[in-house]
Design a protein around this motif. Structure first.
Motif, PDB file in Angstrom:
ATOM      1  N   MET A 144     -32.446 -14.095 -25.374  1.00 34.73           N
ATOM      2  CA  MET A 144     -31.671 -14.620 -26.274  1.00 34.73           C
ATOM      3  C   MET A 144     -30.172 -14.327 -26.108  1.00 34.73           C
ATOM      4  SD  MET A 144     -33.781 -14.516 -30.036  1.00 34.73           S
ATOM      5  CE  MET A 144     -34.228 -12.755 -29.833  1.00 34.73           C
ATOM      6  N   HIS A 145     -29.954 -13.402 -25.024  1.00 38.67           N
ATOM      7  CA  HIS A 145     -28.624 -12.749 -24.910  1.00 38.67           C
ATOM      8  C   HIS A 145     -27.764 -13.760 -24.393  1.00 38.67           C
ATOM      9  CE1 HIS A 145     -30.698  -8.940 -25.404  1.00 38.67           C
ATOM     10  NE2 HIS A 145     -31.445  -9.119 -24.277  1.00 38.67           N
ATOM     11  N   LEU A 146     -26.441 -13.650 -25.029  1.00 39.56           N
ATOM     12  CA  LEU A 146     -25.349 -14.856 -24.722  1.00 39.56           C
ATOM     13  C   LEU A 146     -24.103 -14.337 -24.149  1.00 39.56           C
ATOM     14  CD1 LEU A 146     -25.865 -16.758 -28.100  1.00 39.56           C
ATOM     15  CD2 LEU A 146     -26.993 -17.221 -26.084  1.00 39.56           C
ATOM     16  N   ALA A 147     -23.344 -15.141 -23.353  1.00 40.10           N
ATOM     17  CA  ALA A 147     -22.049 -14.697 -22.967  1.00 40.10           C
ATOM     18  C   ALA A 147     -21.099 -16.066 -23.301  1.00 40.10           C
ATOM     19  CB  ALA A 147     -22.169 -14.723 -21.162  1.00 40.10           C
ATOM     20  N   PHE A 148     -20.064 -15.526 -24.029  1.00 44.37           N
ATOM     21  CA  PHE A 148     -19.058 -16.369 -24.417  1.00 44.37           C
ATOM     22  C   PHE A 148     -17.790 -16.310 -23.507  1.00 44.37           C
ATOM     23  CE2 PHE A 148     -20.646 -16.574 -29.230  1.00 44.37           C
ATOM     24  CZ  PHE A 148     -21.815 -17.369 -28.887  1.00 44.37           C
ATOM     25  N   ILE A 149     -17.495 -17.306 -22.932  1.00 43.88           N
ATOM     26  CA  ILE A 149     -16.355 -17.235 -22.013  1.00 43.88           C
ATOM     27  C   ILE A 149     -15.139 -17.945 -22.595  1.00 43.88           C
ATOM     28  CG2 ILE A 149     -15.636 -17.764 -19.530  1.00 43.88           C
ATOM     29  CD1 ILE A 149     -18.054 -15.846 -19.854  1.00 43.88           C
ATOM     30  N   ARG A 204     -28.604   0.809 -33.761  1.00 40.86           N
ATOM     31  CA  ARG A 204     -28.132   0.544 -35.040  1.00 40.86           C
ATOM     32  C   ARG A 204     -27.914  -1.126 -34.906  1.00 40.86           C
ATOM     33  NH1 ARG A 204     -23.186   1.222 -36.374  1.00 40.86           N
ATOM     34  NH2 ARG A 204     -22.263   2.286 -34.485  1.00 40.86           N
ATOM     35  N   ALA A 205     -27.850  -1.623 -33.804  1.00 40.78           N
ATOM     36  CA  ALA A 205     -27.989  -3.130 -33.453  1.00 40.78           C
ATOM     37  C   ALA A 205     -29.233  -3.859 -33.627  1.00 40.78           C
ATOM     38  CB  ALA A 205     -26.900  -3.544 -32.169  1.00 40.78           C
ATOM     39  N   LYS A 206     -30.055  -2.898 -33.288  1.00 45.45           N
ATOM     40  CA  LYS A 206     -31.614  -3.611 -33.090  1.00 45.45           C
ATOM     41  C   LYS A 206     -31.914  -4.308 -34.452  1.00 45.45           C
ATOM     42  CE  LYS A 206     -36.170  -2.382 -31.558  1.00 45.45           C
ATOM     43  NZ  LYS A 206     -36.861  -3.039 -32.663  1.00 45.45           N
ATOM     44  N   GLY A 207     -32.647  -5.481 -34.071  1.00 44.42           N
ATOM     45  CA  GLY A 207     -32.762  -6.456 -35.368  1.00 44.42           C
ATOM     46  C   GLY A 207     -31.369  -7.734 -35.461  1.00 44.42           C
ATOM     47  N   GLY A 208     -30.460  -7.369 -34.746  1.00 38.64           N
ATOM     48  CA  GLY A 208     -29.434  -8.274 -35.062  1.00 38.64           C
ATOM     49  C   GLY A 208     -28.493  -8.389 -33.816  1.00 38.64           C
ATOM     50  N   GLU A 234     -27.295   1.798 -18.934  1.00 40.10           N
ATOM     51  CA  GLU A 234     -27.963   1.837 -20.016  1.00 40.10           C
ATOM     52  C   GLU A 234     -27.933   0.608 -21.064  1.00 40.10           C
ATOM     53  OE1 GLU A 234     -30.576   3.692 -22.554  1.00 40.10           O
ATOM     54  OE2 GLU A 234     -29.467   4.691 -20.712  1.00 40.10           O
ATOM     55  N   LEU A 235     -27.146   0.010 -20.894  1.00 38.25           N
ATOM     56  CA  LEU A 235     -26.888  -1.330 -21.704  1.00 38.25           C
ATOM     57  C   LEU A 235     -27.857  -2.360 -20.851  1.00 38.25           C
ATOM     58  CD1 LEU A 235     -25.516  -3.017 -24.013  1.00 38.25           C
ATOM     59  CD2 LEU A 235     -23.927  -3.571 -22.052  1.00 38.25           C
ATOM     60  N   THR A 236     -27.775  -2.498 -19.680  1.00 39.92           N
ATOM     61  CA  THR A 236     -28.809  -3.442 -18.962  1.00 39.92           C
ATOM     62  C   THR A 236     -30.127  -3.082 -19.178  1.00 39.92           C
ATOM     63  OG1 THR A 236     -27.300  -3.563 -16.982  1.00 39.92           O
ATOM     64  CG2 THR A 236     -29.407  -4.384 -16.733  1.00 39.92           C
ATOM     65  N   LYS A 237     -30.484  -1.834 -19.106  1.00 41.87           N
ATOM     66  CA  LYS A 237     -31.759  -1.444 -19.606  1.00 41.87           C
ATOM     67  C   LYS A 237     -32.267  -1.930 -21.070  1.00 41.87           C
ATOM     68  CE  LYS A 237     -35.003   2.628 -19.563  1.00 41.87           C
ATOM     69  NZ  LYS A 237     -35.171   2.490 -21.117  1.00 41.87           N
ATOM     70  N   ALA A 238     -31.178  -1.708 -22.049  1.00 41.92           N
ATOM     71  CA  ALA A 238     -31.457  -2.181 -23.391  1.00 41.92           C
ATOM     72  C   ALA A 238     -31.594  -3.677 -23.409  1.00 41.92           C
ATOM     73  CB  ALA A 238     -30.296  -1.657 -24.295  1.00 41.92           C
ATOM     74  N   LEU A 239     -31.107  -4.395 -22.608  1.00 38.44           N
ATOM     75  CA  LEU A 239     -31.061  -5.924 -22.578  1.00 38.44           C
ATOM     76  C   LEU A 239     -32.458  -6.232 -22.466  1.00 38.44           C
ATOM     77  CD1 LEU A 239     -27.949  -6.942 -20.835  1.00 38.44           C
ATOM     78  CD2 LEU A 239     -28.231  -7.318 -23.251  1.00 38.44           C
ATOM     79  N   GLU A 240     -33.185  -5.585 -21.707  1.00 40.72           N
ATOM     80  CA  GLU A 240     -34.549  -5.900 -21.285  1.00 40.72           C
ATOM     81  C   GLU A 240     -35.668  -5.172 -22.453  1.00 40.72           C
ATOM     82  OE1 GLU A 240     -37.385  -7.905 -19.668  1.00 40.72           O
ATOM     83  OE2 GLU A 240     -35.398  -8.287 -19.055  1.00 40.72           O
ATOM     84  N   TYR A 242     -35.143  -4.391 -25.517  1.00 38.52           N
ATOM     85  CA  TYR A 242     -35.118  -4.904 -26.942  1.00 38.52           C
ATOM     86  C   TYR A 242     -35.022  -6.292 -26.711  1.00 38.52           C
ATOM     87  CZ  TYR A 242     -34.580   0.191 -27.472  1.00 38.52           C
ATOM     88  OH  TYR A 242     -34.863   1.358 -27.643  1.00 38.52           O
ATOM     89  N   ARG A 243     -35.352  -7.132 -26.019  1.00 35.47           N
ATOM     90  CA  ARG A 243     -35.227  -8.604 -25.911  1.00 35.47           C
ATOM     91  C   ARG A 243     -35.793  -9.232 -27.001  1.00 35.47           C
ATOM     92  NH1 ARG A 243     -37.661 -11.036 -20.283  1.00 35.47           N
ATOM     93  NH2 ARG A 243     -37.203 -13.084 -21.729  1.00 35.47           N
ATOM     94  N   ASP A 244     -36.687  -8.717 -27.554  1.00 36.51           N
ATOM     95  CA  ASP A 244     -37.459  -9.533 -28.636  1.00 36.51           C
ATOM     96  C   ASP A 244     -36.973  -9.392 -30.121  1.00 36.51           C
ATOM     97  OD1 ASP A 244     -39.287 -10.505 -26.929  1.00 36.51           O
ATOM     98  OD2 ASP A 244     -40.514  -8.851 -27.065  1.00 36.51           O
ATOM     99  N   ASP A 245     -35.755  -8.451 -30.309  1.00 35.94           N
ATOM    100  CA  ASP A 245     -35.340  -8.178 -31.394  1.00 35.94           C
ATOM    101  C   ASP A 245     -33.865  -7.687 -31.488  1.00 35.94           C
ATOM    102  OD1 ASP A 245     -35.259  -8.407 -34.233  1.00 35.94           O
ATOM    103  OD2 ASP A 245     -36.061  -6.327 -34.605  1.00 35.94           O
TER     104      ASP A 245
END
Length: 372
Positions: A144-149, A204-208, A234-240, A242-245
Motif C-alpha cells: 500500500m506504500h505510495l510515492a507522490f512525485i 507511532r505511525a503503525k495503523g495509519g 531501518e525504514l526499508t525494513k519497516a516497509l516490509e 508492517y506492510r499490512d497495517d
C-alpha cells in the motif's frame, strides 16, 4: 481542528499588525510560532500584547484585537498541546467520514484529475481484492506504500491525509491517523540512535499513514552521511515488516526522487504506485484563491478579480523551478488580507461589505512584491 485554530490565530495577528502599523512584524512572529513553536517568539508576542493592554494611548480597537490575538493563541496552543499529549500513546483520528464522503472530499479538490483517477483505481483494487479473499480466491499481493512525485504546493499532503482515512474505512488500516515527518524527525545526532528514532516514529505511525515530504533529504549526502543510510535501512525494513497495517508515503521533486529510490536496492520494490502531481494552471489557482477567500469571509470585487486572475495567468506563463503552485495562491491571499486591513483600518463607519471585500487598490499595493 488545529488547522482552524491556527488560521484564526494567524488572521487575528495579521489584523493586529495592520492596526498597529507594525510592518509585518507581529504577523511574522505568529507565523514562526505556528511553524517552529519558537519560545522566544511566543514570549515576544505575549509581551507585545501586554504592552498594548497596559498602554492608555492605544485605540480601543487595537486593545480589542490584541485580546483577540491572545485568545486565539491560547486556543491554538491548547489544542496543539492536547494533540501532542495524546500522541504519546496513540494519534487522534480525523473526524469520522464514510467512504462516499471521503471520495467526495477527494473529488472536490481543485484540479489533480489524474491523481484522483489513480487514487480511485487503488480504492477499486483494494475493494475487489477483499471480495476475492471473501469467496476464497487468491489474494493479489500489493504493498500500500505510495510515492507522490511533483512540485511544492500541488496538494500532496492533503491527498495523503485523505488516502489514510479511505484505507481506514476500507479496513486496510486499523486507525487511519496521519504523521508527517522530515529528515530531522528521522535522523538522530549520534551513530546508532537513528535506527531507534525511526523505530519509534514507525511505531507511532503503525495503523495509519507516515508521510515523508522531501524524502530525498534523507540521502542528500549519500557519500558521507552514514546517518542517512542507517535511516534508510531501518525504514526499508519497516516497509516490509508492517506492510499490512502501515502506509508510508514518500514525496518530493521528480529528479531528486529518482536518486532517492536509486540509493537503496530494496527501496523501490516496496513501492508499487507512483503518482505524479502536475502544476496548477491559472484557472485552478484562481479557484484555490477564491476558495480561501470564501472560507474566511472575504470576496473580490470585479476589478480585483480581473487583476488577480491576470497575475495567476502571468505567473503560470513565466514559471520556473521556484514556482510554488498553491502556495503562491496562499501567499497572495495573505498579502491581500494585510493590504485590506491597512486600507480599512481608519474608516470609522466600516460596513460588512467594506470589511469583507478586496478591491483593486489592495492588489495594487502588493503587486510590486509579487513580481519582484
Amino acid at each position: 481542528m488545529n488547522e482552524l485554530y491556527e488560521k484564526e490565530f494567524i488572521n487575528s495577528a495579521v489584523k493586529l499588525d495592520a492596526l498597529m502599523e507594525a510592518n509585518g512584524q507581529i504577523a511574522s512572529v505568529a507565523k514562526r510560532i505556528t511553524e517552529e513553536c519558537d519560545k522566544e517568539q511566543i514570549l515576544f508576542l505575549l509581551s507585545e500584547i501586554k504592552k498594548v493592554e497596559d498602554s492608555r494611548n492605544n485605540r480601543k480597537e487595537i486593545i480589542i484585537m490584541a485580546q483577540h490575538v491572545n485568545d486565539a493563541f491560547l486556543k491554538y496552543l491548547g489544542y496543539k498541546t492536547y494533540h501532542e499529549i495524546c500522541n504519546a500513546d496513540s494519534e487522534i483520528e480525523e473526524d469520522h467520514k464514510t467512504l462516499p464522503e471521503l471520495i467526495d472530499e477527494l473529488d472536490k479538490l481543485v484540479g489533480l484529475e489524474k491523481v484522483k483517477e489513480q487514487v480511485k483505481d487503488l480504492i477499486a483494487f483494494q475493494m475487489v481484492n477483499k471480495r476475492r479473499i471473501a469467496v476464497g480466491l487468491h489474494e493479489t499481493k500489493r504493498t500500500m506504500h505510495l510515492a507522490f512525485i511533483g512540485n511544492p504546493g500541488t496538494g500532496k499532503t492533503t491527498v495523503a491525509r485523505i488516502v489514510g482515512r479511505i484505507y481506514k474505512e476500507l479496513g486496510l488500516l486499523s486507525k487511519g491517523h496521519f504523521i508527517e515527518a522530515s529528515r530531522t524527525d528521522l535522523i538522530a545526532g549520534y551513530q546508532g540512535q537513528t535506527a531507534l528514532k525511526v523505530k519509534d516514529l514507525v511505531g507511532r505511525a503503525k495503523g495509519g499513514v507516515l508521510f515523508i515530504d522531501e524524502a530525498y533529504s534523507i540521502t542528500e549526502n549519500e557519500h558521507t552521511d552514514s546517518y542517512g543510510r542507517e535511516c534508510l535501512t531501518e525504514l526499508t525494513k519497516a516497509l516490509e515488516d508492517y506492510r499490512d497495517d502501515l502506509v508510508v508515503i514518500v514525496a518530493g521533486y521528480t529528479e531528486p526522487m529518482k536518486k532517492f529510490f536509486a540509493s537503496n536496492p530494496g527501496l523501490e520494490s516496496r513501492f508499487n504506485t507512483f503518482i505524479e502531481f502536475g502544476d496548477y494552471d491559472g484557472n485552478q489557482l484562481m479557484v484555490i484563491f477564491e476558495n480561501m477567500c470564501h472560507e474566511n469571509d472575504y470576496k473580490l470585487d470585479s476589478e480585483a478579480q480581473n487583476e488577480v486572475y491576470a497575475f495567476f495567468k502571468k505567473a503560470v506563463e513565466e514559471k520556473d523551478e521556484t514556482f510554488s503552485n498553491g502556495r503562491l495562491a496562499r501567499n497572495l491571499y495573505e498579502k491581500m488580507v494585510m493590504a485590506h486591513a491597512r486600507r480599512v483600518v481608519d474608516i470609522s463607519d466600516c460596513t460588512k461589505e467594506i470589511l469583507s471585500t478586496f478591491v483593486k487598490a489592495d492588489y495594487d499595493s502588493v503587486k510590486n512584491e509579487l513580481f519582484s
